[in-house]
Design an enzyme around this catalytic site. Structure first.
Site, PDB file in Angstrom:
ATOM      1  N   TRP A 152       1.087  -1.430   0.268  1.00 34.70           N
ATOM      2  CA  TRP A 152      -0.046  -0.017  -0.177  1.00 34.70           C
ATOM      3  C   TRP A 152       1.206   1.443   0.003  1.00 34.70           C
ATOM      4  O   TRP A 152       0.684   2.360  -0.621  1.00 34.70           O
ATOM      5  CB  TRP A 152      -0.405   0.026   1.390  1.00 34.70           C
ATOM      6  CG  TRP A 152      -1.643   1.268   1.233  1.00 34.70           C
ATOM      7  CD1 TRP A 152      -3.211   1.220   0.621  1.00 34.70           C
ATOM      8  CD2 TRP A 152      -1.562   2.517   2.582  1.00 34.70           C
ATOM      9  NE1 TRP A 152      -4.044   2.290   1.107  1.00 34.70           N
ATOM     10  CE2 TRP A 152      -2.722   3.144   1.819  1.00 34.70           C
ATOM     11  CE3 TRP A 152      -0.487   2.985   3.110  1.00 34.70           C
ATOM     12  CZ2 TRP A 152      -2.932   4.520   2.729  1.00 34.70           C
ATOM     13  CZ3 TRP A 152      -0.774   4.168   3.522  1.00 34.70           C
ATOM     14  CH2 TRP A 152      -1.682   5.262   3.548  1.00 34.70           C
ATOM     15  N   HIS A 153       1.801   0.966   0.676  1.00 34.54           N
ATOM     16  CA  HIS A 153       2.834   2.484   0.675  1.00 34.54           C
ATOM     17  C   HIS A 153       3.429   2.574  -0.535  1.00 34.54           C
ATOM     18  O   HIS A 153       4.677   3.780  -0.154  1.00 34.54           O
ATOM     19  CB  HIS A 153       3.640   2.700   2.042  1.00 34.54           C
ATOM     20  CG  HIS A 153       3.221   2.451   3.341  1.00 34.54           C
ATOM     21  ND1 HIS A 153       2.565   1.259   3.790  1.00 34.54           N
ATOM     22  CD2 HIS A 153       2.958   2.797   3.740  1.00 34.54           C
ATOM     23  CE1 HIS A 153       1.851   1.929   4.740  1.00 34.54           C
ATOM     24  NE2 HIS A 153       2.557   3.212   4.976  1.00 34.54           N
ATOM     25  N   GLY A 154       3.992   1.602  -0.809  1.00 30.40           N
ATOM     26  CA  GLY A 154       4.903   2.238  -2.171  1.00 30.40           C
ATOM     27  C   GLY A 154       4.992   0.377  -3.207  1.00 30.40           C
ATOM     28  O   GLY A 154       5.689  -0.432  -2.408  1.00 30.40           O
ATOM     29  N   PHE A 303       2.465   9.088  -0.194  1.00 34.56           N
ATOM     30  CA  PHE A 303       1.287   7.467  -0.698  1.00 34.56           C
ATOM     31  C   PHE A 303       0.160   7.898  -1.594  1.00 34.56           C
ATOM     32  O   PHE A 303      -0.589   8.204  -0.550  1.00 34.56           O
ATOM     33  CB  PHE A 303       1.542   6.956   0.886  1.00 34.56           C
ATOM     34  CG  PHE A 303       3.044   6.610   1.489  1.00 34.56           C
ATOM     35  CD1 PHE A 303       4.122   5.949   0.481  1.00 34.56           C
ATOM     36  CD2 PHE A 303       3.775   7.041   2.465  1.00 34.56           C
ATOM     37  CE1 PHE A 303       5.568   5.957   1.072  1.00 34.56           C
ATOM     38  CE2 PHE A 303       4.600   7.304   2.655  1.00 34.56           C
ATOM     39  CZ  PHE A 303       5.986   6.253   2.577  1.00 34.56           C
TER      40      PHE A 303
END
Length: 303
Positions: A152-154, A303
């Protein structure tokens, strides 16, 4: 923010001087966290990245600085949102609850970025069976949730490893570490949590896995750099006060002092004068920093 949280207030809200005052005060606190603490700690991180005089001490200073920076940046953002919401009559949920006072990784994730944690819990972990399944499936559920939390963050390997890193600790704590931590003095379990959280944010802050590994090697003396040096000591002295203030600010100490003062009539009178004065001074100081400084977006805008 979920629709159910604000569903009723979208139709009808209560506006009051108390809500307006609380909202302004909360917004100022959040802005202070961002501008005075997070941005200043970010400057220290930039100095570390640009210097060629790295030492083991400097690696640790940079790691601790970012661990505090990311907290004040994101919790400050959340405070500002909560404050703005209250000004307009909305009661938004808290997103942070002093995570750095945690005594386990499990407790940390109940206090850190609570909106993200509850979303993954309610929409992924529980539908997969949560902890009401066999041990093997429970481990699968934890690994899947934390793999996706990292993703989800990258879409970078350091974020994936960061998520799986926490999955490992949550599994270990569930099976035997939590019992061990409960038998230790609170200070020991607290230091355990802070140590591994700081290491996790070294992974999180890196631009690649190779950079993350290099920084971790530097922290543990595996890069053949000096333990200390004049430049490291200079920046530790220069930013020492900010690091101490940030460390204290990450605990509920000031809130507890305020609550204690409120139990006395004279204390309440003093707070009625001191709080507005302090907030006005903070706004003047923040304005000076913003006018004199450069643009510093919130970290989580990535994000």
């Amino acid at each position: 923010m979920r629709y159910t949280t604000v569903e009723e207030e979208l139709e009808q809200r209560t506006h009051s001087i108390e809500n307006f005052s609380y909202g302004i005060n909360r917004f100022i606190i959040g802005l202070s966290k961002k501008v005075l603490l997070a941005n200043t700690l970010g400057e220290l991180g930039k100095i570390f990245s640009n210097t060629n005089e790295k030492t083991v001490l400097f690696y640790w200073i940079a790691a601790v600085a970012f661990t505090l920076q990311v907290y004040f940046d994101f919790s400050g953002y959340s405070d500002m949102a909560i404050g703005l919401g209250r000004i307009f009559g909305f009661h938004f949920l808290e997103n942070f609850n002093y995570p750095y006072i945690s005594k386990s990784i499990t407790e940390f994730w109940k206090r850190w970025h609570m909106s993200l944690g509850t979303w993954f819990r309610d929409y992924l972990y529980i539908p997969m069976g949560g902890n009401r399944v066999s041990r093997v499936k429970w481990v699968r559920n934890i690994v899947v949730v934390w793999f996706l939390t990292g993703f989800w963050h990258g879409a970078q390997w350091n974020f994936i490893v960061w998520g799986l890193y926490f999955a490992l600790f949550l599994i270990l704590e569930k099976h035997f570490l939590k019992r061990l931590l409960n038998s230790l003095p609170p200070a020991a379990s607290h230091m355990y949590t802070l140590f591994f959280i700081t290491v996790s944010f070294v992974l999180f802050n890196a631009n690649s896995m190779s950079e993350a590994l290099e920084n971790l090697q530097g922290m543990f003396g595996m890069l053949y750099v000096p333990l200390c040096g004049p430049e490291s000591l200079y920046y530790l002295k220069s930013y020492g006060l900010v690091l101490i203030m940030a460390g204290i600010g990450a605990t509920p100490l000031t809130v507890k002092i305020k609550q204690k003062l409120e139990t006395y009539k004279s204390g309440r009178g003093a707070l009625n004068i001191m709080v507005p004065v302090v907030h006005v001074l903070l706004m003047l100081l923040i304005t000076g920093y913003l006018v004199d400084g450069s643009f510093n977006p919130f970290l989580y805008f990535r994000f």
